[in-house]
Design an enzyme around this catalytic site. Structure first.
Site, short mmCIF file in Angstrom:
data_model
loop_
_atom_site.label_atom_id
_atom_site.label_comp_id
_atom_site.label_asym_id
_atom_site.label_seq_id
_atom_site.Cartn_x
_atom_site.Cartn_y
_atom_site.Cartn_z
N ASN A 113 0.84 -1.20 0.00
CA ASN A 113 0.00 0.00 0.00
C ASN A 113 0.88 1.25 0.00
O ASN A 113 0.63 2.21 -0.73
CB ASN A 113 -0.91 -0.03 1.23
N VAL A 122 -5.57 5.32 -7.27
CA VAL A 122 -5.67 4.01 -6.63
C VAL A 122 -5.76 4.33 -5.14
O VAL A 122 -4.79 4.77 -4.53
CB VAL A 122 -4.46 3.10 -6.95
N PRO A 123 -6.95 4.18 -4.56
CA PRO A 123 -7.28 4.78 -3.26
C PRO A 123 -6.66 4.14 -2.02
O PRO A 123 -7.36 3.64 -1.14
CB PRO A 123 -8.80 4.70 -3.23
N CYS A 124 -5.35 4.22 -1.91
CA CYS A 124 -4.68 3.68 -0.73
C CYS A 124 -5.03 4.49 0.52
O CYS A 124 -4.85 4.00 1.64
CB CYS A 124 -3.17 3.62 -0.95
N HIS A 125 -5.57 5.68 0.34
CA HIS A 125 -5.99 6.50 1.49
C HIS A 125 -7.18 5.88 2.21
O HIS A 125 -7.47 6.24 3.34
CB HIS A 125 -6.31 7.93 1.05
#
Length: 162
Positions: A113, A122-125
């Site tokens: 991540n 790419v929603p690593c948050h």
């Protein structure tokens, strides 16, 4: 090739190759912005710029761009799973590990991540600690808070992880 794009989170550096977008980095991105991104051509990123503007304005919940992030097979599996985490929801590292068939690999998922080169897209948050707390983010926790607040959960997505 690369472009620079103003955003509410600071100027973003975007890079792409012939297959698609390879990176979206913050100005003070942990690990830095790669040095050799080729020539600058902001016009070549009109699609990404438009979709990011829509997202930051609250009108877009998913991105429809060709993506070509560089990473090993495990990283690619983690990043693919991240793209399935719905807008307005969060998932823990452990849940993400189980979703890709690797229960007990939460730390490895966390490392992958952290290597995600496509911030925001790419929603690593959307990944949080086991107790729901915000954990590290390559752009800083203030940006993670901003993105999660922007995506406030709606009734349709509440409680749905994948």
């Amino acid at each position: 090739m690369h472009a620079l794009l103003p955003s509410p989170l600071g100027e973003l550096t975007l890079a792409r190759d012939e297959r698609g977008l390879v990176g979206v980095w913050y100005p003070d991105h942990r690990g830095g912005v790669p040095a050799d991104l080729g020539a600058r051509d902001d016009a070549a990123f009109a699609d990404a710029a438009a979709q990011l503007a829509e997202y930051f304005a609250g009108g877009r919940t998913a991105f429809d761009l060709p993506l070509a992030p560089r990473g090993d097979a495990f990283d690619q599996r983690v990043w693919a799973a991240l793209r399935r985490v719905p807008h307005g929801t969060t998932v823990t590292y452990g849940e993400l590990a189980r979703a890709i068939g690797g229960p007990g690999h939460a730390q490895a998922v966390g490392a992958a991540n952290g290597r995600n080169p496509l911030s925001v897209v790419v929603p690593c948050h959307r990944v949080v600690g086991a107790d729901g707390t915000l954990t590290g983010y390559a752009g800083g926790l203030w940006r993670k808070r901003f993105l999660l607040a922007l995506e406030e959960p709606d009734a349709d997505a509440a409680g749905r992880l994948f």
